[in-house]
Write a protein that holds these residues in place. Sequence first.
Motif, PDB file in Angstrom:
ATOM      1  N   GLY A 109      47.441  37.462  44.027  1.00 49.67           N
ATOM      2  CA  GLY A 109      47.151  38.035  45.326  1.00 49.67           C
ATOM      3  C   GLY A 109      47.649  39.457  45.489  1.00 49.67           C
ATOM      4  N   THR A 110      47.984  39.786  46.729  1.00 51.84           N
ATOM      5  CA  THR A 110      48.431  41.130  47.073  1.00 51.84           C
ATOM      6  C   THR A 110      49.686  41.048  47.931  1.00 51.84           C
ATOM      7  OG1 THR A 110      47.031  41.176  49.050  1.00 51.84           O
ATOM      8  CG2 THR A 110      46.094  42.104  47.037  1.00 51.84           C
ATOM      9  N   ARG A 111      50.294  42.195  48.161  1.00 54.70           N
ATOM     10  CA  ARG A 111      51.459  42.293  49.050  1.00 54.70           C
ATOM     11  C   ARG A 111      51.227  43.463  50.001  1.00 54.70           C
ATOM     12  NH1 ARG A 111      52.640  44.377  44.219  1.00 54.70           N
ATOM     13  NH2 ARG A 111      53.444  46.518  44.117  1.00 54.70           N
ATOM     14  N   PRO A 112      51.791  43.421  51.198  1.00 60.07           N
ATOM     15  CA  PRO A 112      51.586  44.517  52.155  1.00 60.07           C
ATOM     16  C   PRO A 112      52.338  45.769  51.737  1.00 60.07           C
ATOM     17  CG  PRO A 112      53.127  42.914  53.038  1.00 60.07           C
ATOM     18  CD  PRO A 112      52.592  42.320  51.772  1.00 60.07           C
ATOM     19  N   ARG A 113      51.711  46.901  51.944  1.00 58.06           N
ATOM     20  CA  ARG A 113      52.399  48.172  51.729  1.00 58.06           C
ATOM     21  C   ARG A 113      53.416  48.384  52.850  1.00 58.06           C
ATOM     22  NH1 ARG A 113      49.777  50.864  47.695  1.00 58.06           N
ATOM     23  NH2 ARG A 113      47.577  50.310  47.323  1.00 58.06           N
ATOM     24  N   GLY A 276      40.654  36.343  42.351  1.00 54.14           N
ATOM     25  CA  GLY A 276      41.106  36.570  43.713  1.00 54.14           C
ATOM     26  C   GLY A 276      41.489  38.020  43.975  1.00 54.14           C
ATOM     27  N   ASP A 277      42.318  38.227  44.984  1.00 55.11           N
ATOM     28  CA  ASP A 277      42.654  39.576  45.438  1.00 55.11           C
ATOM     29  C   ASP A 277      43.293  40.433  44.358  1.00 55.11           C
ATOM     30  OD1 ASP A 277      41.804  38.565  47.847  1.00 55.11           O
ATOM     31  OD2 ASP A 277      43.649  38.973  48.946  1.00 55.11           O
ATOM     32  N   GLU A 291      38.954  41.689  48.622  1.00 50.39           N
ATOM     33  CA  GLU A 291      39.988  40.950  49.331  1.00 50.39           C
ATOM     34  C   GLU A 291      39.310  40.092  50.400  1.00 50.39           C
ATOM     35  OE1 GLU A 291      42.462  44.087  50.755  1.00 50.39           O
ATOM     36  OE2 GLU A 291      42.885  44.832  48.740  1.00 50.39           O
ATOM     37  N   SER A 292      38.874  38.908  49.987  1.00 51.56           N
ATOM     38  CA  SER A 292      38.189  38.022  50.919  1.00 51.56           C
ATOM     39  C   SER A 292      38.319  36.580  50.460  1.00 51.56           C
ATOM     40  CB  SER A 292      36.701  38.384  51.035  1.00 51.56           C
ATOM     41  OG  SER A 292      35.997  38.006  49.874  1.00 51.56           O
TER      42      SER A 292
END
Length: 406
Positions: A109-113, A276-277, A291-292
Amino acid sequence: MDQRIVIIGGGQAGAALAAKLRALGHKGAMTLICEESTLPYQRPPLSKKYLLGQMDEARLHLRPAEFYAEEDIALIIGVAATAIDREARFVNLSDGRKIPYDQLALTTGTRPRRLPASICGELGGVYPVRTRRHVDIVAPEFRTGARVLIVGGGYIGLEAAAVATLRGLDVTLIELADRILQRVAAPVTSDYFRDLHRGHGVDIRESVGLTRLEGEERVERAVLTNGETVDIDFVLVGVGVAPNQEIAAEAGLETENGVKVDEAGRTSDPLIFAAGDCASFPYEGRLIRLESVQNAIDQAEVAAAAMLGESVSYTPTPWFWSDQYDVKLQIAGLNQGYDHVHVRPGAAGAQSVWYYRAGRLISVDAMNDPRAYMVGKRLIEAGKSPAPEAVADPATDLKTLLKAPA
């Protein structure tokens, strides 16, 4: 079918990949490593229904705990994967364990900036909105009359603004770019949502950034790049996300704005896949990340098939959505590189925006217009590009456009 498969990442893609592997008949040991201390869950409701208190944690879960037990999927919860030993085929965990694999999947996945320390220092009251834990921590701040500054005018920031307004907060939103949604939508869509939010009392300030946050132990005020000062009680940060690709890069896998994969989700190591992301994959001659929810599921299911030896290729038909107040935005396709847009008015304030590139229909934004979204999505999938004047004419029955030749 009897190989040991390890999946790093317990989000939508990881859960979908594990379920698809079992559905396709994989009988071997399977381990799903979830860094968060919860069952795999869906993220879209976090900044909407969950934050509003309209959805509890159990309803966030993608599957109940019984599913993983029944499918013999070993869940490791609350433990991070720290390294991949490709030579020995082990995944090292933060608790000291080593999990062996024959094939490995990365759904990290991702992480918030975050805001730079030069802007926010160590002040309290500054929050990202990405995980369930983030939302649980910030939820008590959503009290009537509280003053919130939202940094970032993308969909996450706008959704948070809508929830905050509905909860009775005083909302200021700043966007450094010339307009909100500049990276993802045409000016006419930006105009629609700017008017929507201002109509609900949100103070939207564009071409304005954040110089610094001030306060004693908690944030008390924000100094903006235009010299203005805004008194606030807390800050929500929605300035985008970064792919969690570090564990892949440290293992020597190729990365490029994410973990680089081919059409089947295979990385530069043929025994390791990604979906995924976090995955950067080929699309129309370039590498992209999507990113969906749709991409996470579809790409994960293609990767699962490839892991079991099927010859598969992932060609996405992207779609997205966003809920703000009583408006549902539905997006079909990708609008990158558009050169013309055409607006179609709908009933009761509905609207759709049709994006063209070199005469080809590539995307549609539909605001409270599910028919325009449905027709637009089907046209894009079929490779059909109706005349823009027909699309923009509200007298045109959209369904007739589906009958036209490609």
